[in-house]
Write a protein that holds these residues in place. Sequence first.
Motif, mmCIF file in Angstrom:
data_model
loop_
_atom_site.group_PDB
_atom_site.id
_atom_site.type_symbol
_atom_site.label_atom_id
_atom_site.label_comp_id
_atom_site.label_asym_id
_atom_site.label_seq_id
_atom_site.Cartn_x
_atom_site.Cartn_y
_atom_site.Cartn_z
ATOM 1 N N LEU B 146 13.867 -12.242 -3.491
ATOM 2 C CA LEU B 146 14.971 -13.057 -2.953
ATOM 3 C C LEU B 146 14.468 -14.315 -2.230
ATOM 4 O O LEU B 146 15.211 -14.966 -1.504
ATOM 5 N N ASP B 147 13.157 -14.605 -2.422
ATOM 6 C CA ASP B 147 12.512 -15.802 -1.837
ATOM 7 C C ASP B 147 12.601 -15.848 -0.316
ATOM 8 O O ASP B 147 12.631 -16.938 0.285
ATOM 9 N N ARG B 148 12.650 -14.699 0.299
ATOM 10 C CA ARG B 148 12.659 -14.686 1.769
ATOM 11 C C ARG B 148 11.248 -14.831 2.326
ATOM 12 O O ARG B 148 11.057 -15.329 3.429
ATOM 13 N N ILE B 149 10.270 -14.318 1.590
ATOM 14 C CA ILE B 149 8.866 -14.409 2.035
ATOM 15 C C ILE B 149 7.963 -14.766 0.860
ATOM 16 O O ILE B 149 8.368 -14.675 -0.298
ATOM 17 N N LYS B 150 6.748 -15.183 1.211
ATOM 18 C CA LYS B 150 5.733 -15.432 0.183
ATOM 19 C C LYS B 150 4.943 -14.145 -0.031
ATOM 20 O O LYS B 150 4.863 -13.304 0.889
ATOM 21 N N SER B 151 4.342 -14.004 -1.193
ATOM 22 C CA SER B 151 3.560 -12.792 -1.430
ATOM 23 C C SER B 151 2.285 -12.826 -0.586
ATOM 24 O O SER B 151 1.787 -13.897 -0.233
ATOM 25 N N GLU B 152 1.778 -11.648 -0.293
ATOM 26 C CA GLU B 152 0.567 -11.529 0.523
ATOM 27 C C GLU B 152 -0.651 -11.551 -0.407
ATOM 28 O O GLU B 152 -0.715 -10.781 -1.360
ATOM 29 N N LYS B 153 -1.585 -12.437 -0.099
ATOM 30 C CA LYS B 153 -2.753 -12.572 -0.989
ATOM 31 C C LYS B 153 -3.904 -11.668 -0.560
ATOM 32 O O LYS B 153 -4.779 -11.373 -1.369
ATOM 33 N N SER B 154 -3.937 -11.299 0.684
ATOM 34 C CA SER B 154 -5.040 -10.443 1.146
ATOM 35 C C SER B 154 -4.685 -8.977 0.921
ATOM 36 O O SER B 154 -3.725 -8.467 1.497
ATOM 37 N N ILE B 155 -5.492 -8.317 0.111
ATOM 38 C CA ILE B 155 -5.231 -6.898 -0.171
ATOM 39 C C ILE B 155 -5.428 -6.057 1.088
ATOM 40 O O ILE B 155 -4.758 -5.030 1.284
ATOM 41 N N VAL B 156 -6.337 -6.490 1.970
ATOM 42 C CA VAL B 156 -6.566 -5.746 3.228
ATOM 43 C C VAL B 156 -5.307 -5.789 4.084
ATOM 44 O O VAL B 156 -4.822 -4.754 4.565
ATOM 45 N N ASP B 157 -4.772 -6.991 4.261
ATOM 46 C CA ASP B 157 -3.587 -7.134 5.118
ATOM 47 C C ASP B 157 -2.388 -6.406 4.510
ATOM 48 O O ASP B 157 -1.623 -5.751 5.217
ATOM 49 N N PHE B 158 -2.255 -6.513 3.178
ATOM 50 C CA PHE B 158 -1.126 -5.838 2.550
ATOM 51 C C PHE B 158 -1.293 -4.313 2.632
ATOM 52 O O PHE B 158 -0.348 -3.578 2.920
ATOM 53 N N GLY B 159 -2.534 -3.875 2.372
ATOM 54 C CA GLY B 159 -2.814 -2.438 2.468
ATOM 55 C C GLY B 159 -2.506 -1.921 3.861
ATOM 56 O O GLY B 159 -1.951 -0.833 4.034
ATOM 57 N N LEU B 160 -2.862 -2.726 4.861
ATOM 58 C CA LEU B 160 -2.598 -2.312 6.244
ATOM 59 C C LEU B 160 -1.091 -2.299 6.529
ATOM 60 O O LEU B 160 -0.590 -1.400 7.223
ATOM 61 N N PHE B 161 -0.385 -3.263 5.967
ATOM 62 C CA PHE B 161 1.076 -3.299 6.139
ATOM 63 C C PHE B 161 1.711 -2.012 5.606
ATOM 64 O O PHE B 161 2.595 -1.424 6.227
ATOM 65 N N VAL B 162 1.207 -1.526 4.481
ATOM 66 C CA VAL B 162 1.790 -0.311 3.878
ATOM 67 C C VAL B 162 1.313 0.947 4.611
ATOM 68 O O VAL B 162 2.091 1.862 4.854
ATOM 69 N N ALA B 163 0.017 0.943 4.983
ATOM 70 C CA ALA B 163 -0.583 2.217 5.406
ATOM 71 C C ALA B 163 -0.896 2.295 6.906
ATOM 72 O O ALA B 163 -1.511 3.271 7.328
ATOM 73 N N TYR B 164 -0.499 1.323 7.680
ATOM 74 C CA TYR B 164 -0.846 1.278 9.113
ATOM 75 C C TYR B 164 -0.535 2.630 9.760
ATOM 76 O O TYR B 164 0.618 3.078 9.774
ATOM 77 N N PHE B 165 -1.561 3.301 10.299
ATOM 78 C CA PHE B 165 -1.412 4.722 10.626
ATOM 79 C C PHE B 165 -0.334 5.074 11.657
ATOM 80 O O PHE B 165 0.277 6.141 11.541
ATOM 81 N N PRO B 166 -0.053 4.232 12.660
ATOM 82 C CA PRO B 166 0.996 4.669 13.590
ATOM 83 C C PRO B 166 2.348 4.872 12.913
ATOM 84 O O PRO B 166 3.151 5.680 13.360
ATOM 85 N N LEU B 167 2.617 4.111 11.843
ATOM 86 C CA LEU B 167 3.950 4.205 11.241
ATOM 87 C C LEU B 167 3.952 4.814 9.842
ATOM 88 O O LEU B 167 4.994 4.967 9.218
ATOM 89 N N LEU B 168 2.773 5.203 9.369
ATOM 90 C CA LEU B 168 2.647 5.606 7.963
ATOM 91 C C LEU B 168 3.500 6.816 7.581
ATOM 92 O O LEU B 168 4.156 6.826 6.542
ATOM 93 N N VAL B 169 3.516 7.834 8.421
ATOM 94 C CA VAL B 169 4.132 9.086 7.965
ATOM 95 C C VAL B 169 5.574 9.298 8.427
ATOM 96 O O VAL B 169 6.282 10.134 7.879
ATOM 97 N N ALA B 170 6.008 8.567 9.449
ATOM 98 C CA ALA B 170 7.408 8.764 9.871
ATOM 99 C C ALA B 170 8.008 7.492 10.471
ATOM 100 O O ALA B 170 8.907 7.567 11.306
ATOM 101 N N GLY B 171 7.513 6.366 10.052
ATOM 102 C CA GLY B 171 8.114 5.110 10.475
ATOM 103 C C GLY B 171 7.713 4.686 11.881
ATOM 104 O O GLY B 171 6.812 5.279 12.452
ATOM 105 N N PRO B 172 8.341 3.687 12.456
ATOM 106 C CA PRO B 172 9.491 2.960 11.946
ATOM 107 C C PRO B 172 9.193 2.272 10.599
ATOM 108 O O PRO B 172 8.050 1.909 10.332
ATOM 109 N N ILE B 173 10.264 2.105 9.799
ATOM 110 C CA ILE B 173 10.120 1.440 8.516
ATOM 111 C C ILE B 173 10.039 -0.058 8.791
ATOM 112 O O ILE B 173 11.008 -0.678 9.203
ATOM 113 N N GLU B 174 8.829 -0.584 8.605
ATOM 114 C CA GLU B 174 8.595 -1.979 8.978
ATOM 115 C C GLU B 174 9.054 -2.938 7.882
ATOM 116 O O GLU B 174 9.262 -2.540 6.732
ATOM 117 N N ARG B 175 9.202 -4.200 8.276
ATOM 118 C CA ARG B 175 9.512 -5.273 7.324
ATOM 119 C C ARG B 175 8.303 -6.201 7.253
ATOM 120 O O ARG B 175 7.661 -6.480 8.271
#
Lengths: 304, 482
Positions: B146-175
Amino acid sequence: MKKFLIRLLAFVFCFFIIDKAFILVRDSSPQREVDRRLEFILQGKIRADIVVMGSSRGARSLIAQQIEDSTNQPSYNLAFPGSDVTFHEYVLRTLLETKGNKKPSTIVLVVDDSDELKTSKSLKFRFDRMYPLVKYKSVRDEMVKRKEKKPVVTELLVLHQLNKSNFKFTPRKFTKNDSIMPCGSMPISHQKKTFDKKYGTTQYVYKREGELIQKVNAFKEMVAMCERNDIDFIVAIPPNFRKVTAGFANRLQLLVGKSGTVWIYDEAKPEYSNPDYFFDNAHLQKTGSVVYTAEFASFLKNKD
Amino acid sequence: MIFNSLEYALFLPLIFALYWFVVNKRVTWQNILLLFASLFFYGSWDWRFLFLLSFSTFLGYFTGIRIEKAGTPKWKKFWFWLSIVLNVGFLAIFKYYNFFVQSFADLFNSMGMNLDASSITLNIILPVGISFYTFHVLSYVIDIYLDRIKSEKSIVDFGLFVAYFPLLVAGPIERATHLLPQLKKERSLSFNNAVDGMRQILWGLFKKVVVADGCAEYANLIFDGSADYSGSMLFVGALFFTFQIYCDFSGYSDIALGTSRLFGIELLRNFAFPYFSRDIAEFWRRWHISLTTWFRDYIYIPLGGSRGGTWMKVRNTFIIFLVSGFWHGANWTFIIWGALNAIYFLPLLLTNSNRNNLETVAQGKIFPTIRELVGMIVTFLMAVFGWIFFRATDLNHALTYIGKMFSEDLFKKPAIPSLAYVPIVFVLFFLVVEWFGREKKYALEDFAPSWWFPFRWLFYSFLIAAIVVLSGVEQQFIYFQF
C-alpha cells in the motif's frame, strides 16, 4: 549506566538481607503442625517394627495400635491421606535413610483399588505436607529433585524455600476427618453425608492402560528398597464398598514378585458389604477399620 | 525459555551486558547480537521451529523487496499475494488444518456418513508464537504493497523485526513503521529508562507469577471439575480465570516492554487497564491493543469500516470479532467468544455510542461516579461471562458450566478453600495498584517512584518476595498456545 548498576547491586544486597529474616518464618513452621509424623521421620524418631503406609485408605483402615496389641510388635502408621505411591516411596526412603529411625521388619503398603498406579485427581505427591518442614535440607533437596523448586535459587534465597502455607501463622486444626491417634492412624467415626450406601456389584476388571510409569517405578523402588534392607513387604488391598477389581491383585503381585506378598481381605465377611461399617464408598469408618485390622493382624500372625 | 524461568534470569543480564559493554560501538553489531539472542531464545523451545521462522523471515524480506521493485501492478500484485498466501497458508496448516478436517468430518458424520478424520489429520506441533510473527510479516508486506513504507534492505534488521525475542512468542504485534526505524537509530540507556524498564518487568512478573498463577490453580480446579461445584463456586472459578487471563497476558506484555526498554527500544503498548472500562467498546480499545488495531487497520478498514451503511458496519464488526476469536485458536469456543463480543458491541455500534468513553475513567479523581462504577461492573461481568467460553475445553463444557452456574445455588455462599484467599488478597492488592496507576503506561510507573527510597525499596522487596515465594514450577503463559 554506572549509577544504575550501583543502585541495582545495592538493592540486591538489601533484599538479600531482608530475605535472611525469613529464616524465622521457615524454622517456626513445623511448630504449627498437628500431624508431626513426617517430622518424626526426619528427626529419626520412628521406632516401629511394623510400619503402615499408603493414602487415606492406609491411614483410616489399619489401626497400628491394634496391630501392635495383637502381634506384640511395635507398630506405627505413616500413611498420608491424599498421597500417591511416589510420596509413599519418598516416605519409605526417608525412613530408611535418616539416622535414628529403627529399620522396620515389615512394611505394609495399603493400596488404592484400583488407582494405585494410575492418574488420579485425589492422589498426589504431597508437597503441602513438606512445606512446613523446609528447614530440613533433605526436604529441600527432594523438592528440587522433583522440580517443585529451582536448585540455585533454593540455596540462595530463604524465601524461595517457602510457599503461601508457611505464612499461615495460626496453628493448624484438625477437622473431624483428620483426628490422629498416637500410633499415627486416622480412623473416622462418622459417615459422609453424601454416602449413597449402595453396594457396587459391578465386577470391574483391571486394565493396565492409564498406568503412569512414574508410579509403577515408585512402586518397584519400594519393593527393591525392602528387598535390599531385608524387610518383609506386604501389599494390602482394603475394602471399598464394592467388589474388588478383578486382576488388580495379580498386577501388583507381578510387580512385587517373590519379594513380597499381596493380601486381600475376605470379601465374604458380611461387614464389608454392610454400609454401617463404611465412611463412604472408598473408606471404612472406625467400626470397619477394627474388623479389617483384626483380620489383617491375624494374617500377619499366621504368616510366618 | 520463558520469561519467568531461571534460564531467562541468566540470559537477560548476559545479553544486556554484551549489548551495552561489548557491542555498544555500532548499531549493526547490537542488532546482530539481538538477532542471535532471539534465535537462541526461540530455538530453546524446539530448534526445529527455527526453520519455519527463518522461512517466514526470508519470505517477507524477499517478497517485500520484490513488491517494491515490481515493474508493473500485475507483478506487484503477484508478489504480494504470493507472500500472503504462503504466510497465511503456513499458519493455516499448523494451526487450523486439523480443526477444519475434524469439523467437516463431524458435519458429515452428523448427516449419517461414517468418516474417520484421524487418518487425514496431521500429527504436528504448533510452533510457539506462529500467529504473532506471521502477523508481523503480514503487516510489513501489506504496508509495502500500500506504499506506506519502503522495503527493508538489511536482512539483519528485518530478521530482528520479525524475531525480536521480547515480542516473538506473544507480542505485542509490532508494526514495521514503529519498530524498524528504531532499529536503525543509535540507542542509549538513561538511568530513568533503565529503572523504568526494571520496574515494568517487576510488575509484569508479579502479575504473572503471583496473581495469574495463583488464580490459575483454583480456576483450573474449578473448570476441570465443574460438575462437582455449586453455581456460586463456578462463578468464583470464572472470576479467577478472568484475573488469570488478564494478569498472565498483560504480565507477559509488561515484561516484554520492560525488557525491550533495557535495550533502548520502545514496543507498542498492549493493555490499558481494560477491566476499568465503562463499556465493551472501551474494553476492546484497552485489551490486546496491538491485535485489535491490527485487525482494525488490515481487515476492518479495508472492508469499508464504518463508512458504509448500518449493514456494512454490523457485517464488518462481526467479521473482525469472529476472525479475532478464530485467531486465538482452532476451537469453536473461541469463535463463540468472538461472536459473543460482537453481540455485546452491537448495541453501542447501532446507537453510535461506541466512542463515548475515550478518556481514562475518573481522570484526575480518586473515585469514579456511580454511573461510571455501574458501567465498569456491567462491562466486567460481561467479560467474565465471555471468558467462560474462552477457558472451556469445548462448547459442551462451556454450556454445561454456564447452565450449572446459573442454578439456584448461584447465590449460596461459595465454599472457597482457605488457601484460595491468598490469590484473592493479591487480586485486591493488584486492583488497588492498577486503579491508582490507570492514567499511566503501566500501573507501577508512578505508583512508588516518588516515595522516600527506604519505603520504595521495601515495596519493591515485597513484590519480589511474593514472586520468589510463589514461583514454583514454571507455568507457561496462556498466549503461547496462540
